[in-house]
Design a protein around this motif. Sequence first.
Motif, mmCIF file in Angstrom:
data_model
loop_
_atom_site.group_PDB
_atom_site.id
_atom_site.type_symbol
_atom_site.label_atom_id
_atom_site.label_comp_id
_atom_site.label_asym_id
_atom_site.label_seq_id
_atom_site.Cartn_x
_atom_site.Cartn_y
_atom_site.Cartn_z
ATOM 1 N N ASP A 38 0.830 -1.203 0.000
ATOM 2 C CA ASP A 38 0.000 0.000 0.000
ATOM 3 C C ASP A 38 0.867 1.257 0.000
ATOM 4 O O ASP A 38 1.728 1.432 0.853
ATOM 5 N N GLY A 39 0.639 2.121 -0.985
ATOM 6 C CA GLY A 39 1.336 3.399 -1.040
ATOM 7 C C GLY A 39 2.757 3.331 -1.557
ATOM 8 O O GLY A 39 3.510 4.306 -1.414
ATOM 9 N N ILE A 40 3.150 2.214 -2.179
ATOM 10 C CA ILE A 40 4.514 2.063 -2.700
ATOM 11 C C ILE A 40 4.461 1.542 -4.133
ATOM 12 O O ILE A 40 3.796 0.544 -4.410
ATOM 13 N N ILE A 41 5.162 2.222 -5.040
ATOM 14 C CA ILE A 41 5.282 1.755 -6.421
ATOM 15 C C ILE A 41 6.738 1.869 -6.854
ATOM 16 O O ILE A 41 7.513 2.635 -6.279
ATOM 17 N N ALA A 42 7.107 1.106 -7.885
ATOM 18 C CA ALA A 42 8.471 1.154 -8.417
ATOM 19 C C ALA A 42 8.424 1.506 -9.889
ATOM 20 O O ALA A 42 7.464 1.168 -10.601
ATOM 21 N N GLU A 43 9.462 2.210 -10.369
ATOM 22 C CA GLU A 43 9.545 2.593 -11.762
ATOM 23 C C GLU A 43 10.989 2.927 -12.116
ATOM 24 O O GLU A 43 11.842 3.076 -11.226
ATOM 25 N N ALA A 44 11.269 3.049 -13.417
ATOM 26 C CA ALA A 44 12.576 3.528 -13.862
ATOM 27 C C ALA A 44 12.677 5.022 -13.562
ATOM 28 O O ALA A 44 11.719 5.772 -13.769
ATOM 29 N N VAL A 45 13.813 5.448 -13.049
ATOM 30 C CA VAL A 45 14.000 6.863 -12.716
ATOM 31 C C VAL A 45 13.965 7.714 -13.981
ATOM 32 O O VAL A 45 14.534 7.350 -15.004
ATOM 33 N N THR A 46 13.281 8.848 -13.886
ATOM 34 C CA THR A 46 13.264 9.837 -14.955
ATOM 35 C C THR A 46 13.778 11.161 -14.395
ATOM 36 O O THR A 46 13.317 11.602 -13.339
ATOM 37 N N ILE A 47 14.736 11.773 -15.085
ATOM 38 C CA ILE A 47 15.328 13.041 -14.629
ATOM 39 C C ILE A 47 15.095 14.087 -15.707
ATOM 40 O O ILE A 47 15.605 13.953 -16.825
ATOM 41 N N ASP A 48 14.332 15.126 -15.392
ATOM 42 C CA ASP A 48 14.126 16.188 -16.377
ATOM 43 C C ASP A 48 14.785 17.499 -15.953
ATOM 44 O O ASP A 48 14.954 18.415 -16.758
ATOM 45 N N LYS A 49 15.162 17.604 -14.696
ATOM 46 C CA LYS A 49 15.901 18.779 -14.216
ATOM 47 C C LYS A 49 16.520 18.429 -12.861
ATOM 48 O O LYS A 49 15.998 17.585 -12.127
ATOM 49 N N VAL A 50 17.626 19.096 -12.552
ATOM 50 C CA VAL A 50 18.283 18.909 -11.249
ATOM 51 C C VAL A 50 18.605 20.293 -10.702
ATOM 52 O O VAL A 50 19.519 20.969 -11.169
ATOM 53 N N ILE A 51 17.838 20.706 -9.706
ATOM 54 C CA ILE A 51 17.995 22.027 -9.091
ATOM 55 C C ILE A 51 18.586 21.846 -7.694
ATOM 56 O O ILE A 51 18.142 20.968 -6.936
ATOM 57 N N GLN A 52 19.578 22.640 -7.383
ATOM 58 C CA GLN A 52 20.270 22.483 -6.101
ATOM 59 C C GLN A 52 19.307 22.494 -4.919
ATOM 60 O O GLN A 52 18.404 23.320 -4.826
ATOM 61 N N ALA A 53 19.505 21.500 -4.042
ATOM 62 C CA ALA A 53 18.743 21.351 -2.798
ATOM 63 C C ALA A 53 17.273 21.010 -2.998
ATOM 64 O O ALA A 53 16.524 20.922 -2.017
ATOM 65 N N ALA A 54 16.857 20.817 -4.248
ATOM 66 C CA ALA A 54 15.462 20.454 -4.501
ATOM 67 C C ALA A 54 15.299 18.949 -4.323
ATOM 68 O O ALA A 54 16.111 18.166 -4.832
ATOM 69 N N PRO A 55 14.260 18.504 -3.616
ATOM 70 C CA PRO A 55 14.060 17.069 -3.409
ATOM 71 C C PRO A 55 13.657 16.369 -4.704
ATOM 72 O O PRO A 55 13.067 16.980 -5.605
ATOM 73 N N SER A 56 14.008 15.095 -4.792
ATOM 74 C CA SER A 56 13.558 14.306 -5.942
ATOM 75 C C SER A 56 12.179 13.743 -5.616
ATOM 76 O O SER A 56 11.695 13.854 -4.491
ATOM 77 N N GLU A 57 11.550 13.109 -6.582
ATOM 78 C CA GLU A 57 10.229 12.537 -6.349
ATOM 79 C C GLU A 57 10.304 11.115 -5.797
ATOM 80 O O GLU A 57 9.280 10.472 -5.606
ATOM 81 N N TYR A 58 11.524 10.627 -5.516
ATOM 82 C CA TYR A 58 11.701 9.230 -5.104
ATOM 83 C C TYR A 58 12.063 9.102 -3.629
ATOM 84 O O TYR A 58 12.925 9.827 -3.122
ATOM 85 N N ALA A 59 11.393 8.176 -2.960
ATOM 86 C CA ALA A 59 11.741 7.858 -1.572
ATOM 87 C C ALA A 59 13.006 7.014 -1.533
ATOM 88 O O ALA A 59 13.836 7.140 -0.631
ATOM 89 N N VAL A 60 13.160 6.125 -2.526
ATOM 90 C CA VAL A 60 14.319 5.230 -2.627
ATOM 91 C C VAL A 60 14.779 5.204 -4.081
ATOM 92 O O VAL A 60 13.955 5.195 -4.995
ATOM 93 N N ILE A 61 16.093 5.209 -4.281
ATOM 94 C CA ILE A 61 16.656 4.999 -5.621
ATOM 95 C C ILE A 61 17.727 3.916 -5.529
ATOM 96 O O ILE A 61 18.640 4.007 -4.710
#
Length: 422
Positions: A28-51
């Motif tokens: 419940d509440g957990i899904i897996a997918e291939a990582v997608t990166i469209d921008k990397v901004i300093q100190a901004a969190p990613s959308e992933y809990a685990v990579i």
Amino acid sequence: MKKIGILFGMENTFPNAFIERVNSKGEDGIIAEAVTIDKVIQAAPSEYAVIIDRISQDVPFYRSFLKNAAISGTAVINNPFWWSADEKFFNNALAEKIGIPVPKTVLLPSKQRPDNTTETSFRNLAFPMAWEEIFQYVGFPAYMKPHDGGGWKSVYRVVNPQDMWIKHEETGQLVMMLQEEIIFDDYVRCYCIGQKDVLVMPYEPRNPHHLRYAADLKAQGEEREKLLETIKDYTLKLNVALGYDFNTVEFAVRNGVPYAIDFCNPAPDADIYSVGRDNFEWVVEAAANMAIERAKTQVPGQINLTWGTFINQAVNGIPAAVAPPTVAAAEPVAAPAKTKAPAKPIKTAEKAPAPTKEAGHSKEASATEVKVKTVTPKKPAKSLGPIATEPIAVAEPAEPKISTTKAAATKAPAKNSKLKKS
């Protein structure tokens, strides 16, 4: 919703199987997918809990992205900060400190000076070095390999000092290490996942790539059981000390003693065509369970990385010679049965036996052999071209004709140096 992402390169079979296995569990509440990166901004969190990181060793952009994600709460496996700092020579030194047998190993300066350096930069390096002592300590034959490399790149077997100096000429700016050759009775490769699950796999590095797991231990009976328990214990201690959640450790067994040969593989080969179906199934299941567990315990905005006992003890002022705390052993894992080769063996261009091959460089067999779909990120990056991974083939040299006191890998101190030439 917590996302588990996997960051990968050329490999196909493991990433897709990992994603499907995590999602099939219906957490419940957990899904897996291939990582997608469209921008990397300093100190901004990613959308992933685990990579799960399978490729940043080859792509510096990804390594920096992972560090940025980690400081905002992503649990990156393996820890990108420690992975950036770690290397094989240090691995050996740490293993010796915690009481795990390793081959005798020394560090060699690079044949060519690094860019933007001169002889003055090396005024603290003795000329000549203590070659007689070095060779007497290591012995011959020996292996010369990069102190921080992987994938069996730039690895040489050397039979005497003359041979070493000839082959050292080819290494450029690489910092090499010279390591004792262990003539082994048995050889194993061990997956260690989550610092608790261990799979001991009999392995024959001298076989063709697709047949290396089609092996079995020569040790039998009580000797075999004792050896397997020791190997599992050493594997856990090494990974707890280093802080790796996904790693492989290789042991060469000589006279009943397992010597740790290679244990800096944070993106180890997990391709079904090389490790075999049974081992592949074990890795996919263990990795999926670990990732789900890490996603459940991940706290957004906090640091969720794994740090080894080496770092934790250093922070608390505990000497490195103190062994890490005892770790509860995983349930006994029986050595897997002999793995049959794929119906269509993979041809390999390797010129020398390869104890390990980093993830992302294995050749794939026909997709019709196993029903595995290729997973690609939503916005795949353009190809950066092939990465050379083959070792340089060198002919076996004649017997040495020069004194071992000759310095081959060093330069004399600068004229203005206050150090005396030895």
